[in-house]
Design a protein around this motif. Structure first.
Motif, mmCIF file in Angstrom:
data_model
loop_
_atom_site.group_PDB
_atom_site.id
_atom_site.type_symbol
_atom_site.label_atom_id
_atom_site.label_comp_id
_atom_site.label_asym_id
_atom_site.label_seq_id
_atom_site.Cartn_x
_atom_site.Cartn_y
_atom_site.Cartn_z
ATOM 1 N N LYS A 200 3.929 17.422 6.262
ATOM 2 C CA LYS A 200 5.044 16.865 5.501
ATOM 3 C C LYS A 200 4.756 15.397 5.273
ATOM 4 C CE LYS A 200 10.063 16.199 5.595
ATOM 5 N NZ LYS A 200 9.974 14.773 5.211
ATOM 6 N N ALA A 201 4.967 14.948 4.053
ATOM 7 C CA ALA A 201 4.673 13.553 3.735
ATOM 8 C C ALA A 201 5.521 12.636 4.608
ATOM 9 C CB ALA A 201 4.939 13.292 2.260
ATOM 10 N N SER A 202 4.841 11.776 5.355
ATOM 11 C CA SER A 202 5.538 10.857 6.257
ATOM 12 C C SER A 202 5.373 9.404 5.852
ATOM 13 C CB SER A 202 5.018 11.035 7.691
ATOM 14 O OG SER A 202 3.619 10.779 7.744
ATOM 15 N N HIS A 203 4.404 9.131 4.975
ATOM 16 C CA HIS A 203 4.112 7.765 4.566
ATOM 17 C C HIS A 203 3.928 7.683 3.048
ATOM 18 C CE1 HIS A 203 3.307 7.421 8.831
ATOM 19 N NE2 HIS A 203 3.199 6.120 8.719
ATOM 20 N N THR A 204 4.250 6.526 2.516
ATOM 21 C CA THR A 204 3.952 6.208 1.115
ATOM 22 C C THR A 204 3.213 4.877 1.086
ATOM 23 O OG1 THR A 204 5.900 7.368 0.272
ATOM 24 C CG2 THR A 204 4.916 5.707 -1.164
ATOM 25 N N GLY A 229 16.795 0.653 5.414
ATOM 26 C CA GLY A 229 16.421 1.268 6.681
ATOM 27 C C GLY A 229 15.081 1.966 6.660
ATOM 28 N N ILE A 230 14.152 1.487 5.836
ATOM 29 C CA ILE A 230 12.816 2.090 5.741
ATOM 30 C C ILE A 230 11.837 1.220 6.516
ATOM 31 C CG2 ILE A 230 10.937 2.764 4.186
ATOM 32 C CD1 ILE A 230 13.077 3.127 1.990
ATOM 33 N N ASN A 231 11.206 1.808 7.521
ATOM 34 C CA ASN A 231 10.255 1.055 8.325
ATOM 35 C C ASN A 231 8.929 0.895 7.597
ATOM 36 O OD1 ASN A 231 9.435 -0.246 10.831
ATOM 37 N ND2 ASN A 231 8.082 1.514 11.125
ATOM 38 N N LEU A 232 8.324 -0.284 7.754
ATOM 39 C CA LEU A 232 7.016 -0.556 7.170
ATOM 40 C C LEU A 232 5.988 -0.597 8.295
ATOM 41 C CD1 LEU A 232 7.965 -3.362 4.608
ATOM 42 C CD2 LEU A 232 7.887 -0.889 4.245
ATOM 43 N N SER A 233 5.023 0.325 8.268
ATOM 44 C CA SER A 233 4.032 0.394 9.341
ATOM 45 C C SER A 233 2.832 -0.507 9.084
ATOM 46 C CB SER A 233 3.554 1.837 9.531
ATOM 47 O OG SER A 233 3.013 2.354 8.337
ATOM 48 N N ARG A 234 2.707 -1.003 7.851
ATOM 49 C CA ARG A 234 1.602 -1.930 7.560
ATOM 50 C C ARG A 234 1.980 -2.820 6.397
ATOM 51 N NH1 ARG A 234 -3.994 -1.517 4.713
ATOM 52 N NH2 ARG A 234 -3.014 0.186 3.609
ATOM 53 N N GLU A 254 7.182 4.183 5.915
ATOM 54 C CA GLU A 254 7.354 5.457 6.614
ATOM 55 C C GLU A 254 8.454 6.275 5.950
ATOM 56 O OE1 GLU A 254 7.863 4.690 10.779
ATOM 57 O OE2 GLU A 254 5.786 4.061 11.044
ATOM 58 N N ALA A 255 8.141 6.778 4.760
ATOM 59 C CA ALA A 255 9.081 7.592 3.995
ATOM 60 C C ALA A 255 8.320 8.297 2.873
ATOM 61 C CB ALA A 255 10.195 6.723 3.403
ATOM 62 N N ASP A 256 8.853 9.408 2.437
ATOM 63 C CA ASP A 256 8.303 10.158 1.309
ATOM 64 C C ASP A 256 8.891 9.570 0.026
ATOM 65 O OD1 ASP A 256 7.676 12.051 -0.674
ATOM 66 O OD2 ASP A 256 7.773 13.708 0.758
ATOM 67 N N ALA A 257 8.065 9.396 -0.986
ATOM 68 C CA ALA A 257 8.539 8.810 -2.251
ATOM 69 C C ALA A 257 9.605 9.662 -2.927
ATOM 70 C CB ALA A 257 7.365 8.599 -3.199
ATOM 71 N N SER A 258 9.700 10.948 -2.546
ATOM 72 C CA SER A 258 10.705 11.834 -3.163
ATOM 73 C C SER A 258 12.082 11.675 -2.513
ATOM 74 C CB SER A 258 10.250 13.291 -3.059
ATOM 75 O OG SER A 258 10.172 13.703 -1.704
ATOM 76 N N GLU A 259 12.154 10.996 -1.352
ATOM 77 C CA GLU A 259 13.439 10.794 -0.689
ATOM 78 C C GLU A 259 14.298 9.810 -1.478
ATOM 79 O OE1 GLU A 259 12.555 9.534 3.266
ATOM 80 O OE2 GLU A 259 11.468 11.382 3.780
ATOM 81 N N VAL A 260 15.594 10.009 -1.401
ATOM 82 C CA VAL A 260 16.528 9.208 -2.204
ATOM 83 C C VAL A 260 16.410 7.724 -1.879
ATOM 84 C CG1 VAL A 260 18.965 8.745 -2.690
ATOM 85 C CG2 VAL A 260 18.162 11.112 -2.473
ATOM 86 N N GLN A 261 16.335 7.387 -0.584
ATOM 87 C CA GLN A 261 16.256 5.974 -0.201
ATOM 88 C C GLN A 261 14.969 5.325 -0.704
ATOM 89 O OE1 GLN A 261 16.982 6.635 4.042
ATOM 90 N NE2 GLN A 261 18.652 5.137 3.919
ATOM 91 N N MET A 262 13.863 6.073 -0.624
ATOM 92 C CA MET A 262 12.586 5.527 -1.083
ATOM 93 C C MET A 262 12.588 5.372 -2.596
ATOM 94 S SD MET A 262 9.839 4.304 0.164
ATOM 95 C CE MET A 262 8.202 3.805 -0.374
ATOM 96 N N GLU A 274 5.517 -8.230 -10.164
ATOM 97 C CA GLU A 274 4.861 -8.288 -11.477
ATOM 98 C C GLU A 274 4.219 -6.946 -11.800
ATOM 99 O OE1 GLU A 274 3.445 -12.854 -12.247
ATOM 100 O OE2 GLU A 274 2.117 -11.581 -11.064
ATOM 101 N N ILE A 275 3.376 -6.483 -10.871
ATOM 102 C CA ILE A 275 2.715 -5.182 -11.009
ATOM 103 C C ILE A 275 2.996 -4.387 -9.743
ATOM 104 C CG2 ILE A 275 0.521 -3.964 -11.318
ATOM 105 C CD1 ILE A 275 -0.601 -6.541 -12.568
ATOM 106 N N LEU A 276 3.425 -3.136 -9.897
ATOM 107 C CA LEU A 276 3.693 -2.253 -8.763
ATOM 108 C C LEU A 276 2.876 -0.982 -8.934
ATOM 109 C CD1 LEU A 276 5.300 -1.305 -6.261
ATOM 110 C CD2 LEU A 276 7.072 -0.482 -7.844
ATOM 111 N N LYS A 277 2.072 -0.661 -7.917
ATOM 112 C CA LYS A 277 1.262 0.555 -7.949
ATOM 113 C C LYS A 277 1.586 1.419 -6.732
ATOM 114 C CE LYS A 277 -2.591 -1.351 -10.603
ATOM 115 N NZ LYS A 277 -4.053 -1.405 -10.782
ATOM 116 N N ILE A 278 1.886 2.673 -6.968
ATOM 117 C CA ILE A 278 2.199 3.613 -5.896
ATOM 118 C C ILE A 278 1.005 4.540 -5.737
ATOM 119 C CG2 ILE A 278 3.796 5.389 -5.105
ATOM 120 C CD1 ILE A 278 5.834 4.050 -7.136
#
Length: 296
Positions: A200-204, A229-234, A254-262, A274-278
């Motif tokens: 299960k996707a745990s990180h983005t 409330g999204i933790n950043l592991s790096r 530490e969240a899946d991009a499909s989750e509402v909060q993410m 300026e530029i955002l890459k996922i």
């Protein structure tokens, strides 16, 4: 269809070992045939996927001792079409391989910069006067050893066995709990069949640039994650390579991009960047989990 998977270096590199374990799982559990395709550098490995020369790549991105593999991060930023599909965490145990009669005879040690750095304290203690020469991979210089009795290479035990070369010292990494995170990267989305069934996707992973010389330019994007409330592991910065003092910021959330909060966080990020890459959402698996699926 036979799946083609790129990796760094010739037979015996840690990247090849991670790729082999992944291929073994694909074959035994999913019935998918796969072949490995070696490339001389990490950048070329990733470009091979972007240019559709291969289907997937397995590349190192972070080590528990030396931190991020910067060439992987830089190349992911440069190549827009790549997506992270899975992460594999593998223990790394370094060995000193040489045809020298003893350790005192060694004058030169070759290896990948990450491997040299992961053994820095050991080298300073036991080989303080040797010349350290960085190479593209941990296996690149193994063929030199039979001709040069004063040279050594830091590589894996498996590499020594494959090339039929003697090991002078084992476990020379400075910290025993040494491990590396490898990414499985594709062009676009990867079929579910290529991933473990329970994954299960745990990180983005994502990266962004912010306006230069603006006070609080980085604080605002980070506050978005805190408020949701999204933790950043790096969190890591890399130079943009355009101007001194300009940086890109790489983040693992530490969240899946499909989750509402993410999804809310990513939408709000566009306001302050300026530029955002996922780079994708994915699970992080210890290598032994793939092994358990295969044996089970």
């Amino acid at each position: 269809m036979t799946l083609s998977i790129a990796h760094l270096g010739s037979s015996g590199t840690y990247a090849e070992q991670a790729a082999l374990l992944y291929v073994n799982w694909l074959t035994k559990i999913r019935g998918i045939e796969a072949i490995l395709c070696p490339y001389p550098s990490i950048a070329q490995t990733l470009r091979a996927v972007a240019q559709a020369e291969v289907h997937l790549a397995v590349v190192p991105v972070e080590n528990s001792i030396e931190g991020s593999v910067t060439v992987t991060m830089d190349t992911l930023w440069q190549l827009d079409s790549l997506q992270i599909q899975l992460a594999l965490v593998m223990p790394i145990v370094h060995t000193l391989i040489s045809c020298a009669h003893n350790i005192e005879s060694i004058k030169t040690v070759y290896s990948h910069p990450q491997a040299l750095a992961q053994c820095q304290k050991w080298l300073e203690r036991f080989l303080p006067t040797v010349q350290l020469i960085p190479t593209n991979s941990t296996t690149e210089s193994l063929q030199k050893l039979e001709q040069d009795m004063t040279a050594a290479v830091i590589s894996s035990q498996r590499a020594a066995q494959l090339y039929n070369l003697p090991i002078l010292e084992s476990g020379i990494n400075d910290y025993p709990e040494n491990c590396t995170r490898f990414l499985v990267v594709s062009q676009g989305d990867m079929p579910v069949a290529y991933q473990p069934s329970h994954a299960k996707a745990s990180h983005t992973s994502l990266a962004f640039s912010v306006p230069a010389n603006v006070p609080g330019a980085l604080v605002k994007p980070l506050q978005i994650f805190a408020q949701l409330g999204i933790n950043l592991s790096r969190i890591e910065s890399r130079p943009t390579k355009r101007s001194l003092g300009e940086y890109l910021f790489f983040i693992d959330a530490e969240a899946d991009a499909s989750e509402v909060q993410m999804q809310s966080a990513l939408q709000e990020l566009t306001t302050y960047t300026e530029i955002l890459k996922i780079f994708g959402s994915y699970s992080i698996l210890p290598i032994n989990i793939l092994g358990e699926e295969v044996s089970g």
